[in-house]
Design a protein around this motif. Structure first.
Motif: not given
Length: 1344
Positions: A204-213, A297-300, A323-326, A354-362
């Protein structure tokens, strides 16, 4: 049986444990704040509130470090369900566990509604999907189909279920219609969906949110590179697409610190301070921008969130509101200390879930009602099963391989009389090995595809590329892998233009029959395997072998294609035996007492040979109530090697916990794992784990019927073995009955695999339809001392295995952190002339130096070498690198031989051997005696007696020098020296076994041959380089010059002879010895030269004395590269070595300069000391950009995780990120250095030992130089001071040290693209992704 059906009983059992165990009461309090855990356990709040909130007395005097509360839902395939509570990670002495009464509970599994229905177990692999079905009435069906076949079906598991239902129910089930689930009891699946997404970077396309620095923290990781000798420095891509720095910061509270805020208590009991609350206002806009770009999708990942998660939770709530999905919070995914692996784990979860969830849904859409009324469980990495809705990314990476381990643990271990089992899973894409001896062997942190994941995982070691391993003939050596043909194009026989592979060799030898495979090959996937394509590819390699053999003095007749194919199979088998030895012998287990459990489509062709090589006598090939167990994570005080221990086999004593004698269990396990115990040290508990299990009891209702007539021979074919073709009967597995006896050679074929029973082996069919092969003793094959390329390849693996096993013995028996945990050592085998034969691990600075040490002792001692002697040396003039590296050498005598027939040696970095500073690496030493104890040629063991008093006296001797101290840890020195002697003894034993098998003359001959093979590879490289320059009209002399920051020149002139493939490396003109410690012993120059030659060859070759045979090295005496006897050298080892590499690579035009420095930083005061080296940028080269934020060339040291750094030392890490723009510009950009800022919280002494602060890392062929490094000290009052490259300075609370490391040079002028004949890095083809404890151990060894 549904796992959820067991939760009620499990909940009551956990509540009982909580009421009866004071330690667990503390844990349950924390559940009140863990909504996820409460939801899973369904524990009413009122049941929690009646538990006393008083802190147990055992915690009163101990400060807890961290905690983890996780409920792991799982159900063991075909055997048991389990739910695992990882309790809090409190650090307290084991002795504090008090005896308490205990009871047990049992709960029955429910199996309602399963009668008359189908039960499916599915393994969706990388190449094939296997479907096992137990039909109504007990009939078993097994089906194999391609995992990917979009022209015919969308999903392989669904298609497999459809076909079986259609055939068994005699009805038509259209592919485009959802399947009726009324006939399905349950589905259990292991899948490589997560693994493949990670390997192929298609999550999944995702972004990382991390402590400044810390925006580049996961890019930098532990700063170590994966491949020591690849100048491209290929590194795995990060999983995130964008990084958002979040303005927030939490630090550990330090009482009395000026300006300290209000302390808050974390979940570990530690107190923290909020330096900056999270700025949700500015973050909101950034998150909206991510959504606008399609990232959902985000990782914090925030600093110290493992023990204070509120900031992550606030951000998670905001993201969900927007409204982020994951959203994966690191504090939820795996709340364990160390932000780097926790961050990778959170990213993997956000990337894969999210990739796994899509596979399971399919997958669900292929069934009526989306499988709502069917129990569907998926295998997790830890070997348990989890309901489909809870199958998450970070726990799914080993889903497929884990099923195999659980399967053979259930079927083989009991069937073979509870003998320990080695799992051997060889498929088309990879080969996995594992071990089971009554308990699953878990690891709690492992790397897959370059991503370190913190989660319980079965210890599954991917060690080879399976049937797709490519076959090469290189410089007289048969080479198998690591390159793989992959699933596409696949082996040559797949009819897609693929290369020669192991599968092709087996096909040509008659061990695979095309008729037993479906017609799924070729461009249209409708043709059978092509033996003609395999023969054509094999003929091409056979021609290479013939041409090479015609040029040398090889004995024997010209090899025919079948002999070449057989040779590759033998080499492949030996390559796969090496990791199995590492899994057994190196950990204190005898491989010969194990059973080999073989599975996977390609394993059956190799099982007999591998079992025979390892001394195993049995191969097993399987036809395809709640209890609780408590574990403690225990370790000795002042060590980091923690073991997860169960007291299941150790009943309680009056002095132990009522749950069992964990102390005895730990000491026995420690003794087994490491070869010794430390009785004087307290044992600490790091965390507590409770696992609940419920049996599901899947069994075959109808065993295979007994035989009443001989087995039917389907056909008789011809298979090639040693000595030629033999008639080989072929049997169909489905026609075999209980009791059938099948003498080898024969083939047993079913729809999933082909089993080869070799001559001298005997197969029988068990009552459950499994195949049990009794392996006959290996017939003695006469091997002469004449060179045979196949035997050479096998001996290459055997010699390396000896060095590797010596290393494991050293690591097990040593006591110091440097050797046992940092793995800063090398072990090696040498020929009778002292020439290096094999060396492991490949620590660059040790490569040539150990050979110099052994050869010095041979010449120095002469006739004064006797049986029972062991030599100790560390002097630079005797081949030493720097004094803390102590080398222990054992000469080996053989009956009837007057002189040693070979040597073994081990070199280990001792943490302290005296000198002017702790650690024996002073930045300002001016003579050798200031750097510690000196051993030129000392008999550590004489006539079999360890000379403890004499060696202790020398280790204390530096204390007699003004300003110096003797060793500060004599006990560890002596213990580690004994461990080095023991490692050498293991090497002697293993070589003696080789001599016993082949004879002394043969073993010594192949020691010479393996060195000659390395020589040939280097000559080929030098010859190609010289001819390339001739073709361009360029001179055959190349030269380069670079400088140390003090202006000392390092000069090199290389004269190439393209006819002989030889060269002269002349360092004349290099500057004189310096007053400081940048002098480099001769051994350092040779190590740097071997390193460079190996990089320039561009492929795996034996690293031994032969690498230097084609070159003559001229080093002017008295220069900085060959200093006087008493010159200080500690800086030469860590800094000058890098400049030597820069000069050699510049002469060959291989690439621009890397940072050329290790950036040594030391800080300490009266009660704490810390040392680190810091990454920079690597140089660009022809066709690649430099890598940013990584160690290069002669070092590969891992850096301390930021959370560990701040918890152990009085500093705050303010920044650790890339130094953007510091890499040199060019057609290919140099890699960027890093910026690292340390804020001091106490007064301390800061020392820096660095280079490239004056002379920049050079660019090449028009590329610009990288930026020089810079060492700044920012005083609390705002003054900024440049410290220069080498200094020691006192720092005070509030001061900041800002380290800016050099960037790499650029390569090529963008306006004039350069094109030169340059030897360089390996060609980049598909390689299997190694993983598991063996791989992680090797990586750790090469990161010192």
């Amino acid at each position: 049986m549904s796992l959820l059906d067991n939760y009620e009983g499990l909940r009551f059992e956990i509540e009982r444990l909580v009421q009866e165990n004071e330690e667990l009461k503390k844990l349950v309090h924390l559940m009140q704040e863990n909504n996820e855990l409460k939801a899973v356990l369904n524990i009413p709040v009122e049941n929690l509130s009646n538990i006393s909130r008083e802190t147990p007395s055992l915690f009163a005097t101990q400060i807890p470090l961290r905690k983890t509360v996780i409920l792991e839902e799982s159900e063991k395939e075909e055997e048991e369900t389990q739910a695992e509570l990882v309790a809090y990670n409190w650090r307290f002495p084991l002795s504090n566990l008090m005896a308490r009464p205990s009871t047990t509970g049992a709960f029955k599994a429910k199996k309602e509604g399963e009668e008359g229905k189908f039960r499916f177990a599915i393994d969706r692999g990388g190449t094939f999907t296997d479907v096992f079905a137990q039909c109504p009435g007990g009939r078993v069906r097994v089906l194999k189909l391609l995992s990917e076949d979009p022209a015919n079906y969308q999903d392989a598991p669904t298609e497999g279920i459809r076909r079986i239902l259609e055939q068994e129910c005699s009805m038509t089930l259209p592919r485009d219609m959802p399947l009726d689930t009324s006939r399905i009891a349950w589905i259990r699946m292991g899948t490589t969906v997560a693994t493949n997404a990670l390997l192929e970077r298609c999550g999944e396309r995702m972004a990382l949110l991390v402590t400044q620095g810390f925006k580049d923290l996961l890019h930098i990781g532990n700063q170590a590179r994966k491949d020591l000798f690849d100048l491209r420095v290929p590194m795995p891509q990060v999983l995130y697409e964008e990084v958002v720095e979040v303005d927030e910061r939490v630090v550990l509270y330090q009482p009395g610190e000026p300006g300290a805020g209000t302390p808050i208590q974390g979940t570990t009991g530690d107190f923290l301070e909020i330096k900056r609350p999270v700025d949700l206002g500015s973050l909101r806009g950034k998150l909206k921008d991510l959504l606008a770009r399609g990232i959902r999708s985000l990782a914090v990942v925030f600093m110290h969130s493992y023990m204070w998660a509120q900031h992550e939770q606030q951000v998670g709530a905001l993201a969900q509101e927007l409204g982020f999905d994951h959203v994966s919070l690191s504090s939820d995914v795996m709340p364990m200390v160390r932000i780097v692996p926790r961050g990778h784990t959170a990213c993997a979860d956000a990337y894969l879930t999210p990739t796994i969830q899509r596979y399971l849904k399919g997958f669900s859409k292929g069934f009526q009602g989306n499988l709502k009324d069917v129990q569907v469980l998926f295998m997790r990495s830890d070997g348990g099963l989890v309901p489909m809705k809870n199958f998450s990314g970070s726990r799914a990476v080993l889903s497929g391989p884990a099923g195999g381990v659980v399967g053979y643990a259930v079927t083989t271990y009991s069937a073979e009389g509870r003998h320990p089992v080695i799992g051997f899973d060889m498929g088309g894409t990879s080969t996995d090995v594992s071990r089971y001896a009554g308990d699953y062997e878990h690891v709690f942190e492992a790397s897959t595809a370059g991503i370190t994941i913190q989660a319980p995982q079965l210890d599954i070691n991917t060690v080879a590329a399976g049937g797709g391993s490519r076959l090469f003939f290189r410089s007289g050596l048969f080479v198998v892998g690591p390159e793989s043909a992959g699933a596409h194009p696949g082996p040559a026989c797949y009819r897609k233009g693929g290369p020669l592979t192991v599968t092709d060799a087996n096909l040509v030898l008659g061990r695979l029959l095309p008729s037993s495979f479906p017609c799924i090959f070729g461009p249209n996937e409708d043709q059978p395997l092509s033996i003609e394509a395999s023969k054509k590819a094999l003929d091409a390699v056979t021609a290479e072998v013939k041409t090479f053999m015609a040029q040398g003095s090889y004995g024997g007749d010209v090899m025919i294609p079948e002999e070449v194919a057989m040779g590759f199979i033998r080499v492949a088998n030996e390559a796969m035996c090496r990791p199995i030895r590492a899994l057994t012998q190196a950990r204190g287990h005898d491989p010969s007492v194990h059973v080999l459990a073989c599975f996977g489509g390609a394993g059956g062709q190799h099982a007999c040979a591998i079992a025979r090589s390892l001394g195993m006598d049995t191969v097993h090939i399987h036809r395809s109530q709640i209890q609780t167990e408590k574990f403690l994570h225990l370790r000795y005080q002042r060590t980091d090697c923690a073991l997860m221990v169960s007291a299941r086999r150790h009943p309680p004593t009056p002095y132990s916990s009522q749950e069992g004698d964990f102390g005895t269990a730990f000491t026995e396990r420690y003794q087994e794992e490491f070869g010794f115990i430390i009785p004087e040290r307290p044992v600490l508990v790091d965390d507590v784990r409770v696992r609940g299990m419920g049996l599901s009891g899947l069994k075959l209702d109808h065993p295979v019927q007994a035989q009443n007539e001989p087995p039917r021979v389907d056909l008789v074919t011809q298979c090639y073995f040693e000595g030629g073709y033999q008639k080989t009967p072929v049997y169909q597995l489905g026609e075999l009955n209980q009791g059938h006896q099948l003498p080898g050679p024969c083939l047993i074929i079913d729809s999933n695999s082909t089993i080869l029973v070799e001559p001298g082996c005997h197969a029988e069919v068990t009552k459950t339809g499994d195949i049990r092969i009794t392996v006959g003793a290996q017939s003695l094959t006469s091997v002469s001392s004449r060179l045979d390329p196949i035997q050479l390849s096998i001996f290459s693996h055997r010699f390396m295995s000896i060095a590797e096993q010596m290393g494991r013995i050293l690591q097990r028996t040593a006591i110091s952190t440097n050797i046992k945990e940092r793995l800063d050592f090398s072990c090696a085998l040498f020929g009778p002339d002292g020439g290096l034969v094999s060396n492991a691990p490949h620590i660059p600075v040790h490569l040539g130096a150990m050979q110099e040490t052994v050869q010095f002792q041979i010449h120095h001692l002469g006739e004064n070498l006797h049986p029972g002697d062991v030599i100790l040396s560390n002097h630079p003039r005797a081949g030493g690198s720097h004094l803390p590296d102590l080398t222990v050498i054992t000469p080996v005598f053989w009956p009837g031989q007057p002189y040693p027939v070979f040597f073994v040696a081990s070199r280990g970095h001792h943490a302290d051997i005296g000198g002017i500073t702790p650690g024996s690496m002073p930045p300002h030493s001016t003579m050798l005696q200031q750097e510690g104890a000196i051993f030129l040629s000392f008999k550590l063991v004489e006539k079999g007696v360890f000379q403890e008093e004499a060696v202790a006296e020398i280790l204390r001797a530096p204390g007699k020098i003004p300003g110096c101290s003797g060793t500060r840890n004599l006990h560890d020195n002596l213990s580690d020296l004994r461990a080095q002697v023991a490692a050498n003894q293991k090497g002697i034993q293993l070589v003696a076994e080789l001599i016993g098998q082949y004879g002394l003359d043969v073993v010594q001959a192949y020691m010479d041959y393996i060195q000659t093979n390395a020589e040939l590879a280097v000559r080929d490289m030098l010859r190609a380089f010289g001819k390339g320059r001739q073709a361009q009209g360029l001179p055959l002399e190349v030269k380069a010059e670079d400088h140390m920051d003090d202006g000392s020149p390092i000069c090199l002139l290389v004269k190439i002879d393209p006819v002989k493939g030889s060269a002269i490396f002349d360092f004349s003109g290099t500057g004189p010895e310096v007053c400081g410690n940048l002098n480099a012993p001769r051994a350092i120059t040779l190590s740097a030269l071997i390193y460079c030659l190996r990089c320039l060859v561009g492929q795996d070759i034996p690293l031994n004395q032969g690498c230097l045979a084609p070159v003559d090295v001229v080093i002017p005496p008295g220069s900085i590269l060959d200093p006087s006897l008493d010159a200080a050298v500690v800086g030469g080892n860590v800094l000058t070595s890098q400049r030597i590499v820069d000069v050699i690579l510049a002469a060959f035009g291989a690439c621009a300069a890397s940072q050329g420095c290790m950036n040594n930083v030391t800080l300490g005061n009266d009660h704490v000391g810390y040392y680190e080296t810091v990454a920079g940028g690597t140089g660009a080269g022809p066709g690649w950009h430099g890598r940013s934020g990584v160690h290069s060339h002669m070092t590969n040291t891992r850096i301390t995780d930021p959370e560990i750094l701040e918890s152990r030392y009085p500093v705050i890490l303010r920044r650790f990120e890339l130094r953007v723009g510091s890499g040199g510009k060019g057609l290919f950009q140099g890699g960027d250095g890093v910026v690292r800022e340390l804020l001091f919280r106490e007064e301390a002494m800061l020392s820096v030992l660095t280079e490239r602060r004056a002379f920049q890392p050079y660019g090449l062929h028009g590329g610009e130089a990288g930026a020089p490094g810079l060492n700044l000290l920012i005083r609390k009052d705002g003054r900024t001071i440049s410290l220069g490259g080498k200094t020691s300075v006192t720092v005070f609370p509030g001061d900041v040290f800002c380290l800016q490391t050099p960037g790499g040079g650029g390569y090529g002028d963008p306006k004039k693209p350069a094109s030169l004949s340059v030897p360089g890095s390996k060609s980049h083809t598909i390689c299997f992704s190694a993983r598991g404890s063996i791989f992680d151990y090797q990586q750790a060894q090469e990161c010192v």
